[in-house]
Design an enzyme around this catalytic site. Structure first.
Site, PDB file in Angstrom:
ATOM      1  N   ASN A  23       0.804  -1.223   0.000  1.00  0.00           N
ATOM      2  CA  ASN A  23       0.000   0.000   0.000  1.00  0.00           C
ATOM      3  C   ASN A  23       0.839   1.276   0.000  1.00  0.00           C
ATOM      4  O   ASN A  23       0.346   2.332  -0.387  1.00  0.00           O
ATOM      5  CB  ASN A  23      -0.990  -0.020   1.170  1.00  0.00           C
ATOM      6  CG  ASN A  23      -2.096  -1.039   0.933  1.00  0.00           C
ATOM      7  OD1 ASN A  23      -2.267  -1.530  -0.189  1.00  0.00           O
ATOM      8  ND2 ASN A  23      -2.834  -1.382   1.968  1.00  0.00           N
ATOM      9  N   CYS A 118     -16.302  -3.134  -4.367  1.00  0.00           N
ATOM     10  CA  CYS A 118     -15.412  -4.282  -4.305  1.00  0.00           C
ATOM     11  C   CYS A 118     -15.892  -5.207  -3.207  1.00  0.00           C
ATOM     12  O   CYS A 118     -16.861  -4.900  -2.513  1.00  0.00           O
ATOM     13  CB  CYS A 118     -13.969  -3.852  -4.109  1.00  0.00           C
ATOM     14  SG  CYS A 118     -13.573  -3.380  -2.440  1.00  0.00           S
ATOM     15  N   ARG A 123     -16.904   1.606  -1.041  1.00  0.00           N
ATOM     16  CA  ARG A 123     -15.696   2.410  -1.208  1.00  0.00           C
ATOM     17  C   ARG A 123     -15.836   3.535  -2.239  1.00  0.00           C
ATOM     18  O   ARG A 123     -15.189   3.534  -3.283  1.00  0.00           O
ATOM     19  CB  ARG A 123     -14.511   1.505  -1.547  1.00  0.00           C
ATOM     20  CG  ARG A 123     -14.278   0.461  -0.481  1.00  0.00           C
ATOM     21  CD  ARG A 123     -13.187  -0.494  -0.835  1.00  0.00           C
ATOM     22  NE  ARG A 123     -11.864   0.044  -0.556  1.00  0.00           N
ATOM     23  CZ  ARG A 123     -10.741  -0.627  -0.811  1.00  0.00           C
ATOM     24  NH1 ARG A 123     -10.807  -1.812  -1.362  1.00  0.00           N
ATOM     25  NH2 ARG A 123      -9.583  -0.103  -0.533  1.00  0.00           N
ATOM     26  N   ILE A 330     -14.185  -0.047   9.615  1.00  0.00           N
ATOM     27  CA  ILE A 330     -13.684   0.675   8.443  1.00  0.00           C
ATOM     28  C   ILE A 330     -14.457   0.293   7.172  1.00  0.00           C
ATOM     29  O   ILE A 330     -14.814   1.154   6.375  1.00  0.00           O
ATOM     30  CB  ILE A 330     -12.166   0.420   8.240  1.00  0.00           C
ATOM     31  CG1 ILE A 330     -11.383   0.742   9.525  1.00  0.00           C
ATOM     32  CG2 ILE A 330     -11.627   1.233   7.047  1.00  0.00           C
ATOM     33  CD1 ILE A 330     -11.394   2.176   9.971  1.00  0.00           C
ATOM     34  N   ARG A 400      -2.089 -10.709  -5.008  1.00  0.00           N
ATOM     35  CA  ARG A 400      -2.172  -9.248  -5.050  1.00  0.00           C
ATOM     36  C   ARG A 400      -1.320  -8.620  -3.958  1.00  0.00           C
ATOM     37  O   ARG A 400      -0.848  -7.496  -4.133  1.00  0.00           O
ATOM     38  CB  ARG A 400      -3.630  -8.801  -4.843  1.00  0.00           C
ATOM     39  CG  ARG A 400      -4.558  -9.232  -5.948  1.00  0.00           C
ATOM     40  CD  ARG A 400      -5.901  -8.602  -5.771  1.00  0.00           C
ATOM     41  NE  ARG A 400      -5.754  -7.147  -5.667  1.00  0.00           N
ATOM     42  CZ  ARG A 400      -6.740  -6.318  -5.386  1.00  0.00           C
ATOM     43  NH1 ARG A 400      -7.948  -6.789  -5.168  1.00  0.00           N
ATOM     44  NH2 ARG A 400      -6.533  -5.022  -5.318  1.00  0.00           N
TER      45      ARG A 400
HETATM   46  N1  EPU Z   1     -14.416   6.165   2.019  1.00  0.00           N
HETATM   47  C1  EPU Z   1     -15.491   6.954   1.664  1.00  0.00           C
HETATM   48  N2  EPU Z   1     -15.273   7.914   0.719  1.00  0.00           N
HETATM   49  C2  EPU Z   1     -14.066   8.129   0.150  1.00  0.00           C
HETATM   50  C3  EPU Z   1     -12.967   7.312   0.526  1.00  0.00           C
HETATM   51  C4  EPU Z   1     -13.185   6.323   1.479  1.00  0.00           C
HETATM   52  O1  EPU Z   1     -16.593   6.780   2.169  1.00  0.00           O
HETATM   53  O2  EPU Z   1     -13.944   9.044  -0.692  1.00  0.00           O
HETATM   54  C5  EPU Z   1     -14.637   5.087   3.010  1.00  0.00           C
HETATM   55  C6  EPU Z   1     -14.403   3.719   2.373  1.00  0.00           C
HETATM   56  O3  EPU Z   1     -15.571   3.272   1.689  1.00  0.00           O
HETATM   57  C7  EPU Z   1     -14.054   2.854   3.559  1.00  0.00           C
HETATM   58  C8  EPU Z   1     -13.327   3.841   4.479  1.00  0.00           C
HETATM   59  O4  EPU Z   1     -13.666   5.141   4.024  1.00  0.00           O
HETATM   60  O5  EPU Z   1     -15.195   2.381   4.178  1.00  0.00           O
HETATM   61  C9  EPU Z   1     -11.812   3.680   4.480  1.00  0.00           C
HETATM   62  O6  EPU Z   1     -11.307   3.928   3.198  1.00  0.00           O
HETATM   63  P1  EPU Z   1      -9.852   4.542   2.906  1.00  0.00           P
HETATM   64  O7  EPU Z   1     -10.004   5.583   1.859  1.00  0.00           O
HETATM   65  O8  EPU Z   1      -9.174   4.898   4.177  1.00  0.00           O
HETATM   66  O9  EPU Z   1      -9.137   3.267   2.296  1.00  0.00           O
HETATM   67  P2  EPU Z   1      -8.413   3.138   0.892  1.00  0.00           P
HETATM   68  O10 EPU Z   1      -7.460   4.249   0.706  1.00  0.00           O
HETATM   69  O11 EPU Z   1      -9.403   2.852  -0.153  1.00  0.00           O
HETATM   70  C10 EPU Z   1      -6.414   1.831   1.938  1.00  0.00           C
HETATM   71  C11 EPU Z   1      -5.741   0.507   1.678  1.00  0.00           C
HETATM   72  C12 EPU Z   1      -6.659  -0.619   2.122  1.00  0.00           C
HETATM   73  C13 EPU Z   1      -6.934  -0.439   3.621  1.00  0.00           C
HETATM   74  C14 EPU Z   1      -7.558   0.944   3.874  1.00  0.00           C
HETATM   75  C15 EPU Z   1      -7.804   1.234   5.332  1.00  0.00           C
HETATM   76  C16 EPU Z   1      -4.390   1.018  -0.248  1.00  0.00           C
HETATM   77  C17 EPU Z   1      -4.104   0.805  -1.672  1.00  0.00           C
HETATM   78  N3  EPU Z   1      -5.459   0.396   0.257  1.00  0.00           N
HETATM   79  O12 EPU Z   1      -7.599   1.810   1.156  1.00  0.00           O
HETATM   80  O13 EPU Z   1      -5.943  -1.825   1.913  1.00  0.00           O
HETATM   81  O14 EPU Z   1      -7.814  -1.437   4.071  1.00  0.00           O
HETATM   82  O15 EPU Z   1      -6.680   1.957   3.341  1.00  0.00           O
HETATM   83  O16 EPU Z   1      -6.628   1.134   6.054  1.00  0.00           O
HETATM   84  O17 EPU Z   1      -3.651   1.717   0.434  1.00  0.00           O
HETATM   85  C18 EPU Z   1      -5.662  -4.127   1.596  1.00  0.00           C
HETATM   86  O18 EPU Z   1      -4.447  -3.909   1.453  1.00  0.00           O
HETATM   87  O19 EPU Z   1      -6.127  -5.289   1.741  1.00  0.00           O
HETATM   88  C19 EPU Z   1      -6.583  -2.996   1.611  1.00  0.00           C
HETATM   89  C20 EPU Z   1      -7.889  -3.124   1.387  1.00  0.00           C
END
Ligand code: EPU
Length: 421
Positions: A23, A118, A123, A330, A400
């Site tokens: 990540n 997903c 998300r 989350i 992945r």
């Molecule tokens: N969310 C919203 N609106 C947005 C963005 C996020 O509602 O515009 C919500 C999401 O739907 C979710 C929550 O906020 O319910 C957390 O989302 P976040 O944006 O923090 O996560 P992300 O950036 O999409 C990254 C990691 C994930 C990890 C999460 C939380 C990467 C590429 N992915 O995702 O990793 O679970 O942060 O720590 O950095 C994994 O590696 O298995 C994985 C899913």
């Protein structure tokens, strides 16, 4: 499609090298789009998600060379000749949305497909959009694509995220590096991967303060230069393998591991009866006694217990002494591993975002299906503790995020192999 076959065969012993963080690498790679000069990432993990990000960047005109067996990525965005991130790539991996901020900052416009839902939740991208709009971008959704334009360039702004989203923080920080004036991002996410991104951006000449806290201040500059940066250790790969000796017994050293990457997780392991000690090379993990005690877990943003280790922790709790309650805060749908663990004899009741796990004496091997990346590893871990053979199908999920997964588990004495079906 390949499967992984695991046989529970007692205590594990040995060392596992921990790779660079998926990540972190997935947000460092799009940072190349911010500069005409080359960006070199060392300690990169060898994963299918990294290949997907490479393909996306190449589709935009960037050059990506994978060197030293994939451990070094040489990126150059001298010529960005396409500003459309296509649905065919974006739908494979949500982290593709991390090209939006950098493209908008460098080119003044970008068209990025919305990724769609997903396995673990809807998300959406509303938080990314609100932050970029605060910086003067106009963003419209047309036929599944976000059309973003920053007339006259992005402008620094004071913006507070409604939720400390990792991706929205990364997109905003990257975009703000080239904006005019100062951006203050409040309620920013504090994950180590964001700190790593800021360290790299700083090497590229960005002016940023406050990484690792909930307020990040970015003073926009005219241009960024090239840099070489080592990707931070993958704390989720680390935590996943720490659970192997916790589940199966034995003693395993995780090379490159540090407690401060995973303090909340280590506290839970300690309460569960697992000792974690820092060594010269990393972390040594072993059970303190025969029993694993039940512990309750609530997933939270960093520095809380990571959602990306909830499925694996559930596997440990399946054979704990007592009842544990795991609350997922989350993602709204991140218990798809529970029905698979139940097929192995686990006693789990899921009600909304709360799973109650009553420990059983022993799990039993079964055919199970990986439903997402972290679920896939939780099933392999459960297989290490089960009587008989566990066959985990759909292991493309594991590719992945876990490089050389079979070799790493086999290296500590697990009976594990990958088979073609
Ligand atoms: N969310 C919203 N609106 C947005 C963005 C996020 O509602 O515009 C919500 C999401 O739907 C979710 C929550 O906020 O319910 C957390 O989302 P976040 O944006 O923090 O996560 P992300 O950036 O999409 C990254 C990691 C994930 C990890 C999460 C939380 C990467 C590429 N992915 O995702 O990793 O679970 O942060 O720590 O950095 C994994 O590696 O298995 C994985 C899913």
């Amino acid at each position: 499609m390949d499967s992984i076959v695991v046989k529970g065969n007692g205590p594990l012993k040995g060392q596992i090298p921990i790779a660079g963080a998926k990540n972190a690498c997935l947000t460092l790679m799009p940072a190349t789009l911010l500069s005409e000069e080359p960006l070199t990432l060392t300690n990169a993990p060898r994963l299918s998600d990294i290949k997907t990000m490479s393909a996306l960047l190449e589709s935009l005109g960037a050059e990506v060379s994978s060197l030293q067996d994939g451990k070094v990525l040489a990126l150059s965005s001298h010529n960005i000749d396409n500003h459309v991130a296509d649905y065919e790539i974006v739908r494979k991996m949500r982290a593709s949305n991390l090209v939006l901020g950098p493209m908008l900052a460098r080119l003044g416009h970008a068209i990025v497909s919305l990724p769609g839902g997903c396995a673990i939740g809807a998300r959406p991208m509303d938080l990314h959009i609100a932050a970029l709009e605060a910086m003067g971008a106009e963003i419209e959704l047309k036929e599944g694509y976000l059309h973003a334009i920053a007339r006259g360039g992005l402008k620094g702004a004071v913006h507070e995220l409604r939720f400390a989203s990792v991706g929205a923080t990364e997109n905003t920080v990257m975009a703000a590096t080239l904006a005019k004036g100062t951006t203050v991002l409040k309620n920013a996410a504090r994950e180590p991967e964001i700190v790593d991104l800021v360290h790299c951006l700083r090497k590229m000449g960005a002016q940023i303060e406050g990484e690792g806290t909930s307020t990040i201040t970015i003073q926009g500059v005219d241009r960024l230069n090239g840099a070489t940066h080592p990707v931070v250790t993958d704390r989720i790969e680390l935590g996943s393998y720490m659970l192997a000796p916790a589940i199966a017994g034995g003693e395993v050293e995780l090379l490159g591991g540090r407690i401060n990457l995973l303090a909340a997780f280590c506290e839970k392991l300690d309460a569960a009866g697992v000792s974690v000690t820092e060594t010269e090379k990393g972390l040594m993990v072993a059970r303190k006694g025969d029993l694993i005690h039940s512990v309750d877990v609530v997933t939270e943003v960093y520095p809380g217990f990571p959602t990306d280790l909830q499925a694996q922790m559930m596997a440990l709790m399946c054979t704990a002494d007592g009842t544990s309650v795991l609350e997922e805060k989350i993602f709204e749908n991140r218990f798809m591993h529970a029905p698979e663990l139940i097929r192995m004899g686990a006693n789990i009741d899921v009600q909304g975002g709360v799973a109650t796990v009553k420990g059983v004496k022993r799990l039993k091997g079964a055919r199970v299906m990986a439903t997402d990346l972290r679920a896939s590893v939780s099933l392999i871990l459960a297989g290490l503790a089960a009587e008989g053979e566990t066959v985990v199908s759909r292991v493309y999920h594991v590719d992945r995020g876990y490089e050389h997964v079979v070799a790493k588990f086999a290296g500590i004495g697990a009976q594990i192999e990958r088979v073609k079906e």
